[in-house]
Design a protein around this motif. Sequence first.
Motif, short mmCIF file in Angstrom:
data_model
loop_
_atom_site.label_atom_id
_atom_site.label_comp_id
_atom_site.label_asym_id
_atom_site.label_seq_id
_atom_site.Cartn_x
_atom_site.Cartn_y
_atom_site.Cartn_z
N ILE A 133 16.57 45.69 9.07
CA ILE A 133 16.88 44.56 8.19
C ILE A 133 15.59 43.81 7.84
CG2 ILE A 133 18.22 42.46 7.94
CD1 ILE A 133 20.01 43.50 10.18
N LYS A 134 14.78 43.61 8.86
CA LYS A 134 13.54 42.88 8.65
C LYS A 134 12.65 43.61 7.64
CE LYS A 134 9.35 41.70 11.12
NZ LYS A 134 8.81 40.77 10.17
N ILE B 67 13.39 34.83 15.48
CA ILE B 67 13.72 36.17 15.98
C ILE B 67 12.51 37.09 15.90
CG2 ILE B 67 15.40 38.01 15.84
CD1 ILE B 67 17.07 36.21 14.06
N TYR B 68 11.69 36.86 14.85
CA TYR B 68 10.57 37.77 14.63
C TYR B 68 9.25 37.09 14.85
CZ TYR B 68 14.27 40.38 12.46
OH TYR B 68 15.44 41.05 12.24
N TYR C 289 16.96 29.71 8.77
CA TYR C 289 17.80 28.76 8.05
C TYR C 289 17.53 27.34 8.52
CZ TYR C 289 22.03 26.85 5.98
OH TYR C 289 22.90 26.11 5.26
N VAL D 120 10.49 40.55 -0.06
CA VAL D 120 9.58 39.40 -0.15
C VAL D 120 8.22 39.83 -0.73
CG1 VAL D 120 8.25 37.74 1.19
CG2 VAL D 120 10.65 38.09 1.70
N TYR D 121 7.73 40.96 -0.22
CA TYR D 121 6.39 41.42 -0.62
C TYR D 121 6.39 42.20 -1.93
CZ TYR D 121 4.27 40.47 3.92
OH TYR D 121 3.77 39.89 5.03
N LEU E 283 14.05 43.32 4.09
CA LEU E 283 13.85 42.00 3.50
C LEU E 283 12.38 41.71 3.26
CD1 LEU E 283 16.49 40.01 5.53
CD2 LEU E 283 16.58 40.62 3.13
N ASP E 284 11.53 42.19 4.17
CA ASP E 284 10.09 42.03 3.94
C ASP E 284 9.66 42.77 2.69
OD1 ASP E 284 9.64 40.34 5.96
OD2 ASP E 284 8.75 41.78 7.34
N SER F 293 18.40 34.90 5.92
CA SER F 293 17.98 34.33 7.20
C SER F 293 19.20 34.05 8.07
CB SER F 293 17.17 33.05 6.96
OG SER F 293 18.02 32.00 6.59
N LEU F 294 20.24 33.54 7.44
CA LEU F 294 21.46 33.26 8.20
C LEU F 294 22.05 34.55 8.75
CD1 LEU F 294 23.52 30.54 6.36
CD2 LEU F 294 22.83 30.59 8.73
N ARG G 229 11.81 33.49 7.76
CA ARG G 229 13.21 33.49 7.33
C ARG G 229 14.02 32.81 8.40
NH1 ARG G 229 12.26 38.37 5.16
NH2 ARG G 229 12.74 39.45 7.08
N GLU H 58 20.53 37.40 9.36
CA GLU H 58 19.68 37.93 10.43
C GLU H 58 19.95 37.21 11.75
OE1 GLU H 58 15.82 37.54 8.47
OE2 GLU H 58 15.32 39.49 9.29
N GLU H 59 20.03 35.88 11.66
CA GLU H 59 20.24 35.11 12.88
C GLU H 59 21.63 35.40 13.47
OE1 GLU H 59 19.34 31.03 11.80
OE2 GLU H 59 17.46 31.79 11.00
N LEU I 136 17.12 34.76 0.14
CA LEU I 136 16.40 34.75 1.42
C LEU I 136 17.07 33.81 2.41
CD1 LEU I 136 12.66 34.85 0.39
CD2 LEU I 136 14.04 36.63 1.42
N ARG I 137 17.61 32.72 1.90
CA ARG I 137 18.29 31.77 2.79
C ARG I 137 19.51 32.45 3.41
NH1 ARG I 137 19.20 27.66 -0.71
NH2 ARG I 137 17.00 27.19 -0.50
N GLN J 60 17.88 45.62 13.68
CA GLN J 60 17.25 44.39 13.21
C GLN J 60 15.90 44.66 12.59
OE1 GLN J 60 17.41 41.35 16.31
NE2 GLN J 60 19.55 41.93 16.46
N GLN J 61 15.20 45.64 13.15
CA GLN J 61 13.92 46.03 12.56
C GLN J 61 14.13 46.51 11.13
OE1 GLN J 61 11.13 45.49 14.03
NE2 GLN J 61 9.89 46.31 12.38
N LYS K 277 3.46 31.04 -1.52
CA LYS K 277 4.84 31.53 -1.50
C LYS K 277 5.73 30.52 -0.81
CE LYS K 277 4.63 36.39 -2.10
NZ LYS K 277 5.26 37.64 -1.79
N LEU L 209 10.48 30.19 2.93
CA LEU L 209 11.49 31.18 3.32
C LEU L 209 10.92 32.60 3.34
CD1 LEU L 209 14.85 30.23 1.64
CD2 LEU L 209 14.49 30.82 4.02
N TYR M 149 21.50 38.79 15.21
CA TYR M 149 20.74 38.66 16.45
C TYR M 149 21.55 37.93 17.50
CZ TYR M 149 17.21 37.03 19.75
OH TYR M 149 16.52 36.75 20.89
#
Lengths: 458, 221
Positions: free
Chosen positions: B133-134, A188-189, A165, B141-142, B137-138, B23-24, A163, B26-27, B19-20, B130-131, A156, A159, B30
Amino acid sequence: MIKNNIWRAIINYFFILLIFLAILQFYFFYYLNLGWALLTSFIFALGLGWILFKQVISPLKKMNMVTKAIGQGNLNQELPFYGQKEISQLAQNINDLVRQQKKVLAQITAEKNRIQTILNSMMEGVIALDKQGNILLLNSAVENFLGIAQEAYLGKNILSLIRNYDLERAVKRVLKSEKPITQELQLIYPEPSFYYLKATPLKNQEQEKEGIVILLRNITKEKRLDQMRTEFVANISHELRTPLTSISGFLETLRDGAIDDPAATHRILEIMSKETGRLAKLINDLLHLSKIEERRVVHRWQLVQLKEIINQVAAMFQPQAQQKSLSLTVEMPVELPCVSGDPDLLAQVLTNLVDNAIKYTPPDGHVLIRATTDKDNVQVEVKDTGIGIPPEDLPRVFERFYRVEKARARELGGIGVGLAIVKHIIKAHGGSIKAESIPHQGSAFKVTLPTEKIETEE
Amino acid sequence: MRARGTFEQELTDLQQDILRLASLTEETIYGAVQFLLQQDVAGANQIISGDVLIDKLAQEIEDKCVKLIATQQPIAYDLRLAITSLKFLVSLERMADYAVNIARATLYIYGYPLNRQLMEYTSKMSRVVQQMIKEALDAYVYNDAQRAREMCSLDDEVDFISAKIFQEAVRAMREKTQPQIVIPAVYFLLISRYLERIADHATNIGEEVIFLITGEKRELN
């Protein structure tokens, strides 16, 4: 070899020719009629066919099957030997080939396992990516950092795994420029943590770019320590400056004429001595911590009556407690077994704990020193009804220079080494310390020390 | 055949773009909350100026997505992927905007005395958000619809903490001894609102993931 083969072929040819001629002979001279001749040659043909099948076709068929299986990767195949020399040789060659392959494969597997073991025993995380940024390999350190299983992510994109950037941009940059880069990274994770990242382009033998290798080192602890050090310097400067300012201020007052007034001089000297004492205590604390951490403390190892120490410390803090209108009580059984250790250090432990308890308990609260004992251990608990410690800070209170709430701690003085000293001393005595706390209700520090088992002669 | 190949590639690229952006986002979220809790004005300013990048990225992905739909005319799963990508974009971009709002609030309340209880609740709430969101998104991804379904139970916790923040803010404001607490308390109310909205968007993403995988629309909350 070839000569040998030709000779066999010629023999076979003449043999078959002879049989053919014999049958022809029999037929022409009326020993046989047509039917018999046909029947005889049919039987011969059948015999020949059977021989051909047994000796050539069936082994070839078997070989076909086996080589197919080998081609599919099943190397645990062995061909039997056959009567026919050529075929048996072929079979043997194939067997040799397979054995050789197996050996090479075993070597490669061993090599791979070795590298995998090395990779997995590394503290740093290693991730290998291909040209598209898809994951080729990652080691168990990465799995630990991220709390994931390798299988789920192989193939995979990076990203999907992390995740982040900055990380992805670093990967892209390295793939483009083919130059290694290093940078810091914050993830973060699963927990907020800092990493030191090194990304190196991966090249194959022809120097073509193959992908990228990422090395991740967890520097969260260092970062934290760094931060604590910065805070420590700020705190310590503040702590040192406050008494110094007051001392130099009073010196000025004395020089400006206050020295002629005996009453004022006396008062000023009193204050200056107190401030000097504060400075000395602070510096002592620091020295003490560094000594204990370097294990340079000479332990006056002896049997210690904890009871005496507890009473001493309680008596020492009684005035301070009364000043804040706190009740300081001691609870302990009549008989408390001895422990072995350094009495001064153990007294220091208790002093630091009780000092903290009094410091962080608002007026009209209670501080309790309770000692209990079981067969192997003595437990001393210092419990207060103070402001408590938030659960997220609880695991870290024993770290040196760590302070729960910076602003308030500065107000109350102290540089965050008290509990670190306590922990080191207890550790040196083979004991353990545990902190429990409910915010706004109070904290309890439980020290457990092993008892010294001696048969007193009395 | 070649066209198919590039189409597959474009779809994969699109997923990576999402995903990019994620990631932005999420950051950013946070960071915004961390800088709020640490009262770090420089950090908050950084978050605010970082939003330009997110907006730009979102715009780019949107163009790409529209082009993909127009030229390749995807069907079934591929079409759902393109459509959900468009929706993710909006949600992610919106979430980042809320994070920027939080960063702005940090600037406004800087220097005021802060209520420790409110800070604690906000920190807790942000962790739950945040959990969520994670998890969402997971799940993406999965390709895991079950995960997306489960994540939504966290939303109740968000609501619960949000109610607590409301109570505490009102209580703090009623205390007449400290009038300067009113402004930060109001901002903390707003911040809890922003976090709640972020959680809602996370739930939306979860719903979209379920739609993407199973093809059925489901209200999760």
